[in-house]
Motif scaffolding. Structure first.
Motif, mmCIF file in Angstrom:
data_model
loop_
_atom_site.group_PDB
_atom_site.id
_atom_site.type_symbol
_atom_site.label_atom_id
_atom_site.label_comp_id
_atom_site.label_asym_id
_atom_site.label_seq_id
_atom_site.Cartn_x
_atom_site.Cartn_y
_atom_site.Cartn_z
ATOM 1 N N ILE A 176 -44.451 5.296 9.393
ATOM 2 C CA ILE A 176 -43.701 5.006 8.476
ATOM 3 C C ILE A 176 -43.068 6.148 7.579
ATOM 4 O O ILE A 176 -43.722 6.974 7.007
ATOM 5 C CB ILE A 176 -43.915 3.899 7.581
ATOM 6 N N ASP A 177 -41.715 6.292 7.679
ATOM 7 C CA ASP A 177 -41.091 7.619 6.972
ATOM 8 C C ASP A 177 -40.723 6.990 5.725
ATOM 9 O O ASP A 177 -39.577 6.528 5.425
ATOM 10 C CB ASP A 177 -39.834 7.876 7.885
ATOM 11 N N GLN A 178 -41.489 7.204 4.600
ATOM 12 C CA GLN A 178 -41.253 6.665 3.499
ATOM 13 C C GLN A 178 -40.119 7.259 2.654
ATOM 14 O O GLN A 178 -39.298 6.593 1.826
ATOM 15 C CB GLN A 178 -42.539 6.901 2.361
ATOM 16 N N ALA A 179 -39.793 8.277 2.755
ATOM 17 C CA ALA A 179 -38.713 9.256 2.372
ATOM 18 C C ALA A 179 -37.567 8.468 2.884
ATOM 19 O O ALA A 179 -36.560 8.368 2.090
ATOM 20 C CB ALA A 179 -38.562 10.749 2.746
ATOM 21 N N ALA A 180 -37.376 8.315 4.306
ATOM 22 C CA ALA A 180 -36.115 7.764 4.772
ATOM 23 C C ALA A 180 -35.921 6.239 4.234
ATOM 24 O O ALA A 180 -34.700 6.103 3.834
ATOM 25 C CB ALA A 180 -36.263 7.755 6.171
ATOM 26 N N VAL A 181 -37.034 5.592 4.005
ATOM 27 C CA VAL A 181 -36.854 4.174 3.392
ATOM 28 C C VAL A 181 -36.389 4.582 1.986
ATOM 29 O O VAL A 181 -35.383 3.441 1.535
ATOM 30 C CB VAL A 181 -38.297 3.688 3.422
ATOM 31 N N ARG A 182 -36.812 5.249 1.180
ATOM 32 C CA ARG A 182 -36.121 5.401 -0.172
ATOM 33 C C ARG A 182 -34.797 5.742 -0.198
ATOM 34 O O ARG A 182 -34.072 5.349 -1.091
ATOM 35 C CB ARG A 182 -37.203 6.290 -0.864
ATOM 36 N N ARG A 183 -34.386 6.566 0.457
ATOM 37 C CA ARG A 183 -33.180 7.048 0.735
ATOM 38 C C ARG A 183 -32.173 5.835 1.236
ATOM 39 O O ARG A 183 -31.167 5.703 0.505
ATOM 40 C CB ARG A 183 -32.833 8.313 1.850
ATOM 41 N N SER A 184 -32.778 5.026 1.999
ATOM 42 C CA SER A 184 -31.769 3.971 2.566
ATOM 43 C C SER A 184 -31.956 2.918 1.218
ATOM 44 O O SER A 184 -30.730 2.169 1.176
ATOM 45 C CB SER A 184 -32.500 3.224 3.667
ATOM 46 N N PRO A 192 -42.893 9.336 -8.026
ATOM 47 C CA PRO A 192 -43.630 8.111 -7.674
ATOM 48 C C PRO A 192 -42.770 6.754 -7.936
ATOM 49 O O PRO A 192 -42.145 6.658 -9.055
ATOM 50 C CB PRO A 192 -44.592 8.437 -8.976
ATOM 51 N N THR A 193 -42.979 5.844 -6.983
ATOM 52 C CA THR A 193 -42.318 4.473 -7.123
ATOM 53 C C THR A 193 -43.249 3.669 -7.065
ATOM 54 O O THR A 193 -44.116 3.145 -6.560
ATOM 55 C CB THR A 193 -41.477 4.319 -5.751
ATOM 56 N N ILE A 194 -42.750 2.525 -8.162
ATOM 57 C CA ILE A 194 -43.636 1.297 -8.628
ATOM 58 C C ILE A 194 -42.760 0.291 -8.335
ATOM 59 O O ILE A 194 -41.619 -0.139 -8.531
ATOM 60 C CB ILE A 194 -43.947 0.989 -10.048
ATOM 61 N N VAL A 195 -43.433 -0.845 -7.521
ATOM 62 C CA VAL A 195 -42.848 -2.100 -7.311
ATOM 63 C C VAL A 195 -43.386 -3.184 -8.049
ATOM 64 O O VAL A 195 -44.796 -3.254 -7.989
ATOM 65 C CB VAL A 195 -43.029 -2.236 -5.609
ATOM 66 N N ILE A 196 -42.767 -3.976 -8.505
ATOM 67 C CA ILE A 196 -43.201 -5.026 -9.439
ATOM 68 C C ILE A 196 -42.746 -6.443 -8.700
ATOM 69 O O ILE A 196 -41.624 -6.640 -8.776
ATOM 70 C CB ILE A 196 -42.440 -4.920 -10.983
ATOM 71 N N TYR A 258 -39.167 -2.584 0.544
ATOM 72 C CA TYR A 258 -39.677 -2.310 -0.662
ATOM 73 C C TYR A 258 -41.027 -1.888 -0.828
ATOM 74 O O TYR A 258 -41.445 -1.010 -1.590
ATOM 75 C CB TYR A 258 -39.264 -3.346 -1.800
ATOM 76 N N ILE A 259 -41.916 -2.707 0.048
ATOM 77 C CA ILE A 259 -43.359 -2.501 -0.034
ATOM 78 C C ILE A 259 -43.564 -1.046 0.564
ATOM 79 O O ILE A 259 -44.390 -0.077 -0.098
ATOM 80 C CB ILE A 259 -44.060 -3.344 0.651
ATOM 81 N N MET A 260 -42.862 -0.671 1.649
ATOM 82 C CA MET A 260 -43.024 0.887 2.203
ATOM 83 C C MET A 260 -42.688 2.045 1.367
ATOM 84 O O MET A 260 -43.000 2.805 1.539
ATOM 85 C CB MET A 260 -42.032 0.711 3.648
ATOM 86 N N GLU A 276 -49.805 -8.590 2.429
ATOM 87 C CA GLU A 276 -48.637 -7.681 3.013
ATOM 88 C C GLU A 276 -48.968 -6.301 2.478
ATOM 89 O O GLU A 276 -48.623 -5.331 3.012
ATOM 90 C CB GLU A 276 -47.362 -8.330 2.496
ATOM 91 N N SER A 277 -49.009 -6.260 1.150
ATOM 92 C CA SER A 277 -49.474 -5.016 0.455
ATOM 93 C C SER A 277 -50.686 -4.191 1.251
ATOM 94 O O SER A 277 -50.680 -3.026 1.129
ATOM 95 C CB SER A 277 -49.677 -5.320 -1.020
ATOM 96 N N MET A 278 -51.784 -4.860 1.336
ATOM 97 C CA MET A 278 -52.786 -4.369 1.966
ATOM 98 C C MET A 278 -52.430 -3.836 3.536
ATOM 99 O O MET A 278 -52.990 -2.794 3.856
ATOM 100 C CB MET A 278 -54.173 -5.351 2.168
ATOM 101 N N ALA A 279 -51.705 -4.791 3.980
ATOM 102 C CA ALA A 279 -51.292 -4.064 5.674
ATOM 103 C C ALA A 279 -50.467 -2.867 5.401
ATOM 104 O O ALA A 279 -50.679 -2.077 6.515
ATOM 105 C CB ALA A 279 -50.071 -5.307 6.074
ATOM 106 N N TYR A 280 -49.669 -2.494 4.571
ATOM 107 C CA TYR A 280 -49.233 -1.256 4.203
ATOM 108 C C TYR A 280 -49.992 -0.132 3.500
ATOM 109 O O TYR A 280 -49.548 0.847 3.245
ATOM 110 C CB TYR A 280 -47.804 -1.342 3.521
ATOM 111 N N LYS A 281 -51.427 -0.721 3.253
ATOM 112 C CA LYS A 281 -52.280 0.434 2.632
ATOM 113 C C LYS A 281 -51.610 0.851 1.421
ATOM 114 O O LYS A 281 -51.873 1.896 0.926
ATOM 115 C CB LYS A 281 -52.955 1.544 3.485
ATOM 116 N N LYS A 282 -51.403 -0.138 0.593
ATOM 117 C CA LYS A 282 -50.655 0.339 -0.876
ATOM 118 C C LYS A 282 -51.704 0.049 -1.637
ATOM 119 O O LYS A 282 -52.528 -0.727 -2.026
ATOM 120 C CB LYS A 282 -49.509 -0.337 -1.205
#
Length: 351
Positions: A176-184, A192-196, A258-260, A276-282
């Motif tokens: 998973i390219d986290q930087a690419a996901v954030r750019r999109s 650092p990114t927090i999801v609520i 968003y989770i990624m 779903e959060s555990m699947a992405y190891k967040k």
């Protein structure tokens, strides 16, 4: 190839309906000839999550009204169950499903009882650590019982259950390219990114706790915030005032991107959100919604914490009395290499 029909019974909650939709899609991946017969309710949420108009899906909406402010509410509910049983019987006879799959809830009761009379196999899924009332009632009629948390087995002492994976909606790639996901998403790559994620019932009180914490948080962060459809606060303006880059929306069906993009998720303890959060190891801060449906969210939170070490459970009452605890926990998880204002042991042990 002959068409095969599988019936799914779920309503009144995305936590019931979405896993059934996921199981249906997974079944179609193995056999494209599968058709879904979905029993749900007339509630607006059910119409949104499970709309009509699909060639491979039939929807039967049952008249089950549980939120009735009326002295005759039990009579109305009983009549609704009777009408639902008749509708279920008609649809089951007409479409002849090979099996019924349900994730519990009141919607499952008339469908499974009619299915049992017709000798249709029933697969009963319990997604939470605490078994719901409808699931306990239907257990004697089930052909198979599947559980996602081992703790649920305690409620089925006389029945052997199969521990199964939660039906996560998305497929996780090897990289998973986290930087690419954030750019999109229009976010900064390195901040650092927090999801609520508050869920449908618990967003307002969670949002209040988050607002209190983030208004005093001084380190760089950006936020992805699902506020819930009942929160009318102008969160866009609030984040601008506090100079926090934020992506804000009331609800989104697919949260995978968003989770990624996240480094840390602050959430309630609905089973779907946790798995779903555990699947992405967040990393997770879980603030369970309390006093609802046998306190299953509290049980989910601690069951998750026992099997997944990247999470911290914080009780809402404790946060109300110690507002800095959420700030310190965010700091500990986002910046673990820096000196913290509270030790990790203190935070991790807070209940």
């Amino acid at each position: 190839m002959a068409q095969v029909t599988i019936a799914y019974a779920a309503g009144k909650s995305g936590g019931h309906i979405i896993p059934c939709l996921t199981l249906f899609k997974q079944a179609q991946e193995h056999n494209q000839a599968i058709r879904g017969l979905f029993f749900t309710t007339t509630a607006q949420l059910d119409r949104t999550v499970l709309p009509e108009g699909s060639d491979d899906r039939i929807v039967c909406r049952l008249p089950l009204h549980t939120k009735i402010q009326n002295p005759l509410k039990y009579l109305i509910l009983s009549l609704g169950l009777l009408r639902s049983a008749v509708s279920s019987l008609i649809y089951l006879i007409r479409y002849k499903p090979s099996r019924i799959i349900t994730t519990g809830g009141l919607t499952a009761v008339p469908v499974c009882l009619m299915g049992y009379l017709l000798r249709i196999p029933i697969d009963l899924y319990e997604l939470n650590a605490v078994v719901g009332k409808a699931t306990r009632f239907l257990a004697p009629f089930a052909t198979r019982i599947m559980i996602c948390f081992p703790e649920a087995q305690r409620s089925f002492r006389s029945r052997a259950c199969t521990i199964t994976l939660y039906p996560v909606r998305f497929t996780i790639g090897a990289h998973i390219d986290q930087a690419a996901v954030r750019r999109s998403l229009g976010l900064t790559e390195i901040t650092p990114t927090i999801v609520i994620l508050g869920g449908s019932q618990g967003s307002l009180s969670l949002n209040r706790l988050v607002k209190q914490a983030l208004s005093h948080y001084t380190k760089p962060i950006q936020v992805i915030h699902q506020t819930g459809s009942n929160d009318t606060h102008d969160w866009h303006a609030w984040y601008r005032t506090h100079d926090i880059q934020a992506l804000v929306f009331p609800y989104h069906d697919d949260l995978s991107a968003y989770i990624m993009a996240s480094d840390l998720i602050i959430c309630r303890a609905g089973a779907g959100t946790l798995f779903e959060s555990m699947a992405y190891k967040k990393k997770l801060i879980i603030i369970p919604l309390e006093g609802v449906a046998d306190d299953h969210q509290v049980a989910n939170a601690y069951a998750c914490q026992r099997q997944y070490h990247e999470c911290v459970t914080l009780r809402q009452q404790r946060l109300d009395h110690h507002p800095t605890l959420l700030i310190n926990t965010i700091d500990t998880l986002l910046y673990p290499q820096q000196p913290q204002s509270a030790s990790y042991e203190y935070v991790h042990g807070s209940r």
